[in-house]
Design an enzyme around this catalytic site. Sequence first.
Site, PDB file in Angstrom:
ATOM      1  N   GLU A 188      -3.989  -2.169 -13.286  1.00  0.00           N
ATOM      2  CA  GLU A 188      -4.238  -1.743 -11.917  1.00  0.00           C
ATOM      3  C   GLU A 188      -5.434  -2.462 -11.322  1.00  0.00           C
ATOM      4  O   GLU A 188      -6.334  -2.904 -12.039  1.00  0.00           O
ATOM      5  CB  GLU A 188      -4.438  -0.228 -11.832  1.00  0.00           C
ATOM      6  N   TYR A 220      -4.939   0.484  -3.303  1.00  0.00           N
ATOM      7  CA  TYR A 220      -4.685   0.618  -4.740  1.00  0.00           C
ATOM      8  C   TYR A 220      -3.353  -0.032  -5.077  1.00  0.00           C
ATOM      9  O   TYR A 220      -2.352   0.179  -4.384  1.00  0.00           O
ATOM     10  CB  TYR A 220      -4.633   2.091  -5.147  1.00  0.00           C
TER      11      TYR A 220
END
Length: 380
Positions: free
Chosen positions: A189, A101
């Site tokens: 993101e 991530y």
Amino acid sequence: MNIHEYQAKELLAAQGIPVPMGEVATTPEQAEQIARTLGGAVVVKAQVHTGGRGKAGGVKLANTPEEAREKAQAILGMDIKGLTVEKVLIAPAEDIASEAYVGIIMDRASKAPVWMVSAAGGIDIEEVAHTDPDKITKLPVDTRYGFLPHQAYFLATKLYSDVKQQRAAAKILQQLYTAFVEAGASLAEINPLITTPDGTVKAIDAKFNIDDNELFRRPAIEALRDESSEDPAEVTAREANLTFIKLDGDVGCVVNGAGLAMATMDLVKYYGGEPANFLDIGGSSNPEKVVNALKIITGDENVKAILFNIFGGITRTDDVANGIVTATKMIDIKVPIVIRLTGTNEEIAVKILADAGFTAMTDMDEAVKKAVALAKGEAQ
């Protein structure tokens, strides 16, 4: 403003980030044709402005074009967290060796963009953040200097031990930061950032939230807005030049000024209630704004009481009073209204309301307590 995954991927690709693009379908037949064109296995992904699509069944693997049609048919029309899926992204399936991530968010506490990266990426990243926050590395960016190459490489070392992958990830991080800044984003993101069995680093999912205050100077970004995927009440409020955010409570709030709106919501919670919304009619109000505000609030079936909390500075309280009277003649309002008015033209406002059968209060605490009690069915 939120944008869809496929639009976010376009922003990544524009910066040179390796990302499998795919195409968007609005019908099962289109999904089948796109899958046939791509060849091989594909992923059918719901395009809605919310997270948790995978856990909700909105992301499915299809090995054949026919299966892609079936999966798309199952996903299109699905309700995910109150949003109806109207389109799906058909993207090539990837052979995944690892998931990480990476994300940037504007952080009010540090007054800077803050990186968050973790080698424990994927659909459970929220759980990781909650149960094992040490697995997430954070790094604020000093905007005087920007995001520097050595910082990118440092973060990349938290994701991978292989030097080649670290270099690839560092480059992607720098490209993501550029996309974040150029889009005027409040959040950007990639989840997951994957490696394939041959060691290639790719972004296979992306999310951007855009700061509304940046849109006036970024028309190309504003053009990405999909109102069909937004709460209809919020769209109506924006068109009426009102600031509105729907919440989960039952006390509808109509307030002038963001600070007073926040204080009002805090006070509602303090006295045991739950605000149903944040609605700011602005510092310079007029009766039409009040009418639009009440239309929006009464459209929420959860609202059990409506609270007006108006402090008249620039805002004329008689304008608000006229708006309340006009709105209640136009709309069949089935829930009680509590009105607190003080400030500019207060005497005129009180008379306007009294002539229409309303009572205006001046004490904010008493008004909030009454609204909370009415919402609970504890007062008349």
